[in-house]
Design an enzyme around this catalytic site. Structure first.
Site, short mmCIF file in Angstrom:
data_model
loop_
_atom_site.label_atom_id
_atom_site.label_comp_id
_atom_site.label_asym_id
_atom_site.label_seq_id
_atom_site.Cartn_x
_atom_site.Cartn_y
_atom_site.Cartn_z
N GLN A 26 -90.16 -42.68 -8.89
CA GLN A 26 -88.86 -43.08 -9.67
C GLN A 26 -89.12 -43.52 -11.18
O GLN A 26 -87.92 -43.42 -11.83
CB GLN A 26 -88.39 -44.42 -9.13
CG GLN A 26 -87.73 -44.12 -7.49
CD GLN A 26 -87.13 -45.19 -6.85
OE1 GLN A 26 -88.10 -45.84 -6.29
NE2 GLN A 26 -86.04 -45.68 -6.87
N HIS A 145 -94.43 -45.00 -1.03
CA HIS A 145 -92.97 -45.09 -1.17
C HIS A 145 -92.26 -43.86 -1.24
O HIS A 145 -91.81 -43.18 -2.07
CB HIS A 145 -92.85 -45.92 -2.51
CG HIS A 145 -91.51 -46.57 -2.76
ND1 HIS A 145 -91.44 -48.05 -3.19
CD2 HIS A 145 -90.29 -46.13 -2.77
CE1 HIS A 145 -90.21 -48.23 -3.22
NE2 HIS A 145 -89.45 -47.35 -2.92
N ASN A 188 -93.56 -48.46 2.18
CA ASN A 188 -92.19 -49.10 1.68
C ASN A 188 -91.00 -48.73 2.66
O ASN A 188 -91.06 -47.54 3.07
CB ASN A 188 -91.76 -48.76 0.45
CG ASN A 188 -90.38 -49.22 -0.16
OD1 ASN A 188 -90.46 -50.64 -0.28
ND2 ASN A 188 -89.59 -48.45 -0.24
N GLU A 189 -90.37 -49.50 3.09
CA GLU A 189 -89.14 -49.33 4.02
C GLU A 189 -89.10 -48.35 4.91
O GLU A 189 -88.30 -47.37 4.78
CB GLU A 189 -87.91 -49.04 3.03
CG GLU A 189 -87.62 -50.29 2.05
CD GLU A 189 -86.37 -50.12 1.18
OE1 GLU A 189 -85.59 -49.01 1.23
OE2 GLU A 189 -86.11 -50.86 0.39
O1 IFM Z 1 -84.47 -47.72 -5.46
C1 IFM Z 1 -84.87 -48.05 -4.10
C2 IFM Z 1 -86.08 -48.29 -3.75
O2 IFM Z 1 -86.84 -47.31 -4.01
C3 IFM Z 1 -86.32 -48.78 -2.33
N1 IFM Z 1 -85.23 -49.84 -2.01
C4 IFM Z 1 -84.02 -49.61 -2.48
C5 IFM Z 1 -84.05 -49.42 -3.95
C6 IFM Z 1 -82.69 -49.59 -4.43
O3 IFM Z 1 -81.83 -48.36 -3.84
#
Ligand code: IFM
Length: 432
Positions: A26, A145, A188-189
């Site tokens: 990102q 991520h 992540n997530e």
């Molecule tokens: O940008 C994302 C991130 O990569 C993961 N969590 C949520 C953020 C906002 O949408």
């Protein structure tokens, strides 16, 4: 290469971590992974259907229209050029008054071919850690991520065979080269990844290789758990003081209609995938990473899972540029729910897309206040990381959503600290 030093273990446990987060794809720029491959194929399509997708969803559509309708918006390209400008960015972290930084290392850079590690890239991330430590900033390193090396996709993706072992080997290369790192986040997530990649097909925003494939989704979750456990033992062999966790996007699911089926759906959505994962990770995590952004109201229906829960969208509630309702109370609720695990909690992400910086200061103040309230009520919260340090590439939305404490000019890469970052600095002083 710099080796781990035990002094990180001596950091006072009373030091609350006040940080900001980013992810490699990102912000770094110039990636060569599954996402960069995919985004160049879909950019034109995302731009041409932006109006149909977003016009009725967004409070400020007219302000983002130009960027959202431009195919270039959807190509990560040089992103925020953080790969080259990280020292300048760390100076800004200091200036804001943060003492921690969460970032991710890019698997595709480090292992461009299966089993072949790129020492220059490992050295790069080792330098990143040194530059943080030199400034007294605590690093929190995320190992995965969302993005994958292309070869992993060719191998079948995250649900494929031996992926946990591959991830563990990559982790070992990272941990043995990165030096003095105390905090790791393995993945992540995983819940968001499951929804987007394995359950999203036909309903959600776009995602590489998106499908509706619950069987492989289940294999993915099993692989995530195994990968986390194997990676954790690799890190612990190298670094006995490591604090290892996972970052979960925990939504505050609330009952949206009083009927028994909606009640059942609400319970299930709360459980899957976050608590399903947390229950299976007990004993292998040192902290719980919570990414908190929103609440959703659940009204039972038997259509696509994407329609089971809706964002609370009263026209009177303040909403972010992405149309997400601002609901600070939810950070209290979700941290109270995870306190039952008896582990330290880190808010690994919390943030708002707000290009004009009109709502962000209040957003941060209110979320921090609710977080502190939850801490007083027994949740052992030890850190807060705002998302994001810099304006970033927001996955299939591209660059138009502006999350940064620091504004990044897309043409010149010039950085400007937003007023809300100063607010966060003042909040930190108040609590220190
Ligand atoms: O940008 C994302 C991130 O990569 C993961 N969590 C949520 C953020 C906002 O949408």
């Amino acid at each position: 290469m710099p080796q781990p030093k035990p002094d990180a273990a001596n950091q006072s446990p009373e030091t609350f971590l006040w940080g900001a987060s980013t992810a490699a794809h990102q912000v770094e720029g110039n990636q060569n992974n599954d996402w960069s491959n995919w985004e160049s194929r879909v950019a034109a399509k995302l731009a041409s259907n932006a109006e149909a997708r977003l016009k009725n969803e967004l409070p400020n559509w007219q302000e983002v229209e130009e960027e959202a309708a431009n195919p270039k918006n959807y190509i990560s390209g040089t992103a925020a050029d953080h790969y080259n400008r990280y020292k300048e960015d760390f100076d800004l972290i200091k200036k804001i008054g943060l003492n921690a930084y969460r970032f991710s290392v890019e698997w595709a850079r480090i292992e461009p071919e299966p089993g072949k590690y790129n020492q220059d890239e490992l050295d790069h991330y080792a330098k990143v850690v040194i530059e943080l430590r030199t400034r007294g900033i605590e690093p929190l390193v995320t190992l995965h991520h969302f993005t994958n090396p292309r070869w992993l996709e060719d191998h079948g993706g995250w649900h494929g065979k031996n992926v946990p072992e591959m991830f563990a080997n990559y982790t070992e290369a990272v941990a043995s080269n990165l030096g003095n790192v105390k905090y790791y986040c393995t993945i992540n997530e995983p819940g968001s990844y499951l929804l987007m990649r394995y359950l999203g097909g036909g309903a959600w925003p776009e995602w590489p290789n998106m499908s509706f494939d619950p069987i492989n989704g289940y294999k993915y979750l099993k692989n995530v758990i195994k990968a986390h456990k194997l990676a954790t033992s690799k890190i612990r062999n190298i670094n006995t003081y490591a604090q290892i966790g996972m970052a979960n996007s925990i939504i505050d699911f609330q009952l949206g209609r009083k009927d028994p089926i909606s009640w059942l759906f609400t319970k299930q959505l709360r459980y899957i995938p976050d608590f399903y994962l947390l229950n299976r990770l007990e004993g292998s995590i040192d902290y719980i990473g919570v990414n908190y952004y929103m609440r959703m109201l659940v009204k039972a229906n038997f259509s696509h899972p994407a329609n089971w829960a809706k964002r609370w969208e009263t026209k009177n509630s303040p909403r972010s540029d992405m149309g997400w309702e601002l609901y600070p109370r939810g950070i209290y609720s979700v941290t109270q729910k995870v306190k039952k695990y008896g582990l330290p909690i880190l808010i690994t992400e919390n943030g708002i897309a707000d290009a004009k910086d009109k709502l962000r200061s209040k957003y941060i103040e209110e979320h921090v206040a609710e977080m502190m309230h939850s801490k007083e009520d027994g949740a052992d919260i030890q850190g807060y990381f705002y998302w994001s340090l810099l304006d970033n590439y927001e996955w299939s939305e591209g660059f138009w959503p502006k999350f940064g404490l620091i504004e990044v000019d897309r043409k010149t890469q010039q950085r400007s600290i937003r007023e809300s970052a100063q607010t966060l600095g003042r909040i930190i002083k108040k609590y220190s």
